[in-house]
Design a protein around this motif. Structure first.
Motif, PDB file in Angstrom:
ATOM      1  N   LYS A 320       2.893   5.974   0.754  1.00  0.00           N
ATOM      2  CA  LYS A 320       4.348   5.806   0.899  1.00  0.00           C
ATOM      3  C   LYS A 320       4.729   5.743   2.375  1.00  0.00           C
ATOM      4  O   LYS A 320       5.489   4.885   2.808  1.00  0.00           O
ATOM      5  CB  LYS A 320       5.101   6.947   0.220  1.00  0.00           C
ATOM      6  N   CYS A 323       3.667   2.581   3.789  1.00  0.00           N
ATOM      7  CA  CYS A 323       4.480   1.496   3.246  1.00  0.00           C
ATOM      8  C   CYS A 323       5.784   1.380   4.036  1.00  0.00           C
ATOM      9  O   CYS A 323       6.174   0.301   4.473  1.00  0.00           O
ATOM     10  CB  CYS A 323       4.760   1.790   1.771  1.00  0.00           C
ATOM     11  N   ASP A 324       6.432   2.543   4.265  1.00  0.00           N
ATOM     12  CA  ASP A 324       7.693   2.526   5.010  1.00  0.00           C
ATOM     13  C   ASP A 324       7.472   1.961   6.412  1.00  0.00           C
ATOM     14  O   ASP A 324       8.243   1.148   6.904  1.00  0.00           O
ATOM     15  CB  ASP A 324       8.275   3.953   5.104  1.00  0.00           C
ATOM     16  N   GLU A 344      13.086   4.638  -6.830  1.00  0.00           N
ATOM     17  CA  GLU A 344      12.385   5.828  -6.345  1.00  0.00           C
ATOM     18  C   GLU A 344      13.364   6.991  -6.172  1.00  0.00           C
ATOM     19  O   GLU A 344      13.141   8.102  -6.652  1.00  0.00           O
ATOM     20  CB  GLU A 344      11.721   5.470  -5.016  1.00  0.00           C
ATOM     21  N   TYR A 365       3.546   1.960  -4.654  1.00  0.00           N
ATOM     22  CA  TYR A 365       3.625   1.543  -3.248  1.00  0.00           C
ATOM     23  C   TYR A 365       2.615   0.456  -2.902  1.00  0.00           C
ATOM     24  O   TYR A 365       2.884  -0.404  -2.073  1.00  0.00           O
ATOM     25  CB  TYR A 365       3.427   2.751  -2.333  1.00  0.00           C
TER      26      TYR A 365
END
Ligand code: ACO
Length: 425
Positions: A320, A323-324, A344, A365
């Protein structure tokens, strides 16, 4: 004193030894059950059956723990690349620098597939699923290794393992190119494992694709996080095939077929399909969540929940964050990513999901990252297969190294017709 479990059947007592794992997991060894009692156990789906004793990967779903060869996934993901972790999984220890250079040189040495393999690719229709091509081509690649036909082919294990690990990405990229009718790109010597895969996927003759370092790092992490997950469906399949003493390539090709299914490796693709559908319906995710909560709808929030992890999926927490960062770095936004964020946020705060311990899993993700990198959806499961290869190889090795190992042969409870005879006139 060793512990036993006592079973009472028809007033008679039978004792079975308790086996304790190195992390305290306990199992009842019932291998003598049928001989002693005439009964077998019935456990459809194997949810309560330990099929082997393994030293590769430890998963504790209640506490969100995943370790390869004893090392927490969080430490591996922070400090190492996929090939180093692949070495750890296959050989049991992280490589020394010398070992790593040799391993890495071999990955480069074996990365080309035999030129004649190109003819095999030509036989597939352009709409063939890349997982079908990959599984067929892994078996075909094995045909170019004469040592695999030897009865004790396992004595060439090191060569076979590096060759398979290296060529799986070449075969995967070629499978994709085939589906587009584009020429296959040769791997480059100066690119690392993951860069090379992206190059073979996206370069065209005369137009070199320069893989973005952020995308390379993110994909390398996806490979690493999928590298093993103990006795899941595909790994159990690899072990099953290996137990008959089939060779490594044949066993891995079977693993690809098992992974292909929607209930296993296909979930990351399902996440993206769900997001596209929500967008097409003009929803921001709110209506979809309401639908999921409706007991009659049978709709599931894809990318949420896990059969084993009931607290959190440790891979999801790691990915995660990446991913961000990736979405920020590549400046990627758009309705799909907004919908994903909304789903989410809502699900993490909603009682329906909290009460059922439903958290985002790694697929939620990884699908988003692959979409951001530009990997087509039908290739998502192929990416999973590339990542899972070290786990399959390590599990194959455990099976063939066990000289006392038997062919896997579960039993059944027959529920068919009782004895009857043909009506011969
Ligand atoms: N969305 C909505 N509700 C869900 C979901 C979900 N994703 N998952 C489970 N539930 C609900 C069920 O409806 C059930 O509700 P009920 O008690 O009211 O009947 C309850 O949670 C328990 O469901 P089970 O099916 O028993 O849970 P199980 O642990 O067997 O399922 C599974 C795990 C198959 C992964 C499930 O959570 C699911 O279908 N998730 C979506 C698909 C997915 O993301 N799969 C990828 C897994 S990760 C991986 O393979 C790498």
């Amino acid at each position: 004193m060793s512990e036993n479990a006592t079973l009472t059947l028809n007033g008679k007592k039978f004792k079975f030894p308790i086996v304790e794992g190195s992390e305290g997991e306990k199992g009842i060894n019932i291998s003598g059950l049928r001989n002693e009692t005439g009964y077998i156990t019935l456990d459809e789906g194997y949810g309560n059956t330990g099929s082997c004793q393994s030293q590769v990967t430890f998963v504790d779903g209640d506490h969100g723990i995943l370790r390869y060869r004893g090392i927490p996934i969080e430490e591996l993901a922070t400090n190492f690349s996929f090939p180093r972790v692949a070495y750890l999984i296959i050989y049991g220890e992280l490589p020394t620098e010398d070992q790593y250079h040799q391993f890495s040189d071999n990955l480069t040495r074996f990365q080309m597939i035999h030129e004649d393999m190109k003819f095999h690719f030509q036989g597939f229709p352009s709409y063939a699923h890349p997982m079908a091509i990959l599984s067929a081509m892994i078996n075909a690649a094995g045909c170019f290794i004469p040592e695999l036909n030897e009865k004790n082919s396992a004595k060439h294990f090191d060569m076979q393992a590096t060759r398979l690990l290296s060529q799986v990405r070449t075969l995967s990229a070629y499978a994709y190119r085939k589906s587009l009718g584009l020429p296959a790109m040769y791997p480059k010597r100066n690119y690392n494992y993951t860069q090379n895969f992206l190059h073979m996927m996206f370069s065209t003759p005369g137009d070199e694709f320069e893989p973005d370092p952020a995308a390379v790092a993110a994909l390398d992490l996806i490979f690493l996080l999928h590298a093993d997950h103990e006795q899941n469906c595909s790994t159990s399949t690899v072990r099953m095939v290996a137990s008959s003493r089939s060779n490594l390539f044949a066993s891995a090709a079977a693993g690809v077929c098992a992974l292909w299914g929607y209930h296993h490796g296909g979930a990351n693709q399902a996440v993206l399909e769900m997001l596209h559908k929500i967008e097409k319906d003009g929803d921001d995710g709110t209506k979809f969540i309401e639908n999921v909560k409706d007991a009659d709808s049978k709709t599931r929030l894809m990318g949420f929940g896990h059969r084993v992890y009931k607290n959190h999926d440790p891979r999801a927490l790691i990915i995660k964050q990446r991913c961000d960062t990736l979405l920020d770095k590549l400046n990627i936004n758009g309705p799909l990513f907004d919908i994903a964020k909304k789903l989410e946020e809502v699900a993490l705060n909603d009682d329906y999901f909290k009460e059922r311990n439903l958290y985002p899993n790694v697929d939620f993700y990884s699908g988003l990252i692959m979409e951001a990198i530009g990997i087509p959806r039908e290739m998502f499961t192929v990416i999973f297969a590339i990542g899972r290869m070290p786990g399959w190889i390590a599990n194959y090795k455990e099976v063939i190294d066990n000289t006392k190992g038997k062919i896997y042969r579960p039993r059944q409870i027959y529920q068919g017709k009782p004895l009857r005879h043909v009506d011969a006139e």
